[in-house]
Design a protein around this motif. Structure first.
Motif, PDB file in Angstrom:
ATOM      1  N   THR A  85       0.797  -1.224   0.000  1.00  0.00           N
ATOM      2  CA  THR A  85       0.000   0.000   0.000  1.00  0.00           C
ATOM      3  C   THR A  85       0.831   1.276   0.000  1.00  0.00           C
ATOM      4  OG1 THR A  85      -0.207  -0.071   2.416  1.00  0.00           O
ATOM      5  CG2 THR A  85      -1.977  -1.103   1.126  1.00  0.00           C
ATOM      6  N   LEU A 128      -7.201  -2.108  -1.129  1.00  0.00           N
ATOM      7  CA  LEU A 128      -8.508  -1.628  -0.692  1.00  0.00           C
ATOM      8  C   LEU A 128      -9.635  -2.338  -1.430  1.00  0.00           C
ATOM      9  CD1 LEU A 128      -9.873   0.345   1.219  1.00  0.00           C
ATOM     10  CD2 LEU A 128      -9.710   2.082  -0.569  1.00  0.00           C
ATOM     11  N   SER A 174      -9.914  -5.857   0.006  1.00  0.00           N
ATOM     12  CA  SER A 174     -10.427  -5.848   1.375  1.00  0.00           C
ATOM     13  C   SER A 174     -11.909  -5.499   1.424  1.00  0.00           C
ATOM     14  CB  SER A 174      -9.644  -4.845   2.226  1.00  0.00           C
ATOM     15  OG  SER A 174      -8.303  -5.223   2.305  1.00  0.00           O
ATOM     16  N   ILE A 201     -14.201   6.400   2.547  1.00  0.00           N
ATOM     17  CA  ILE A 201     -14.660   5.268   1.739  1.00  0.00           C
ATOM     18  C   ILE A 201     -16.014   5.571   1.150  1.00  0.00           C
ATOM     19  CG2 ILE A 201     -15.349   2.830   1.830  1.00  0.00           C
ATOM     20  CD1 ILE A 201     -13.096   2.484   3.957  1.00  0.00           C
TER      21      ILE A 201
END
Length: 149
Positions: free
Chosen positions: A8, A18, A21, A143
């Motif tokens: 990352t 991301l 995940s 997010i």
């Protein structure tokens, strides 16, 4: 295999980590759905969530929010209507348009499903350190912005 921290360090590495995940968490949360609602496909449950969040909407508005074509949304709304999860009524300002609203059954179905999945996630969050939870509190709105882009 390189560690997540190493991957990352670059934007492309972060994007990949991301994406993976979030997809895994989404699948895991899907697995925690209310067993009584398992016959309701995820796409239909998503439409119930949109109606809960944004209120009564036209099929076109729902299609735009879900990023699908209106005929696809019409089929979804038809299924939800047939199941008693939504009701349709004429738009008060434009009688040619139909507005879709959550029925009481739709509200209860959504609430039961969310309660179960939220309970699972809350338990997992309790297993994290206070610092990790703090990071997630900061990350959640970011997010959400990414999801809305």
């Amino acid at each position: 295999m390189p560690s997540v921290e190493k991957v990352t360090r670059t934007d492309s590495g972060l994007a990949s980590a991301l994406r993976i995940s979030v997809a895994r968490l989404q699948r895991r949360l899907r697995g925690e759905r209310d067993p009584d609602n398992e016959l309701l496909p995820v796409g239909q449950l998503s439409v119930l969530g949109l109606l809960n969040r944004f209120g009564d909407s036209t099929v076109g508005e729902l299609a735009a929010l879900e990023r699908v074509q209106p005929p696809s949304m019409t089929r979804t709304v038809n299924c939800l209507d047939d199941g008693g999860y939504v009701v349709r009524r004429k738009n008060e300002s434009d009688g040619r348009q139909v507005v879709v609203a959550l029925s009481e059954q739709g509200k209860q179905t959504l609430a039961n499903d969310r309660r179960r999945r939220d309970a699972w996630l809350a338990q997992r969050l309790r297993e994290l350190t206070p610092e990790e939870r703090s990071v997630l509190r900061q990350a959640a709105p970011i997010i959400e912005r990414l999801a809305q882009a």
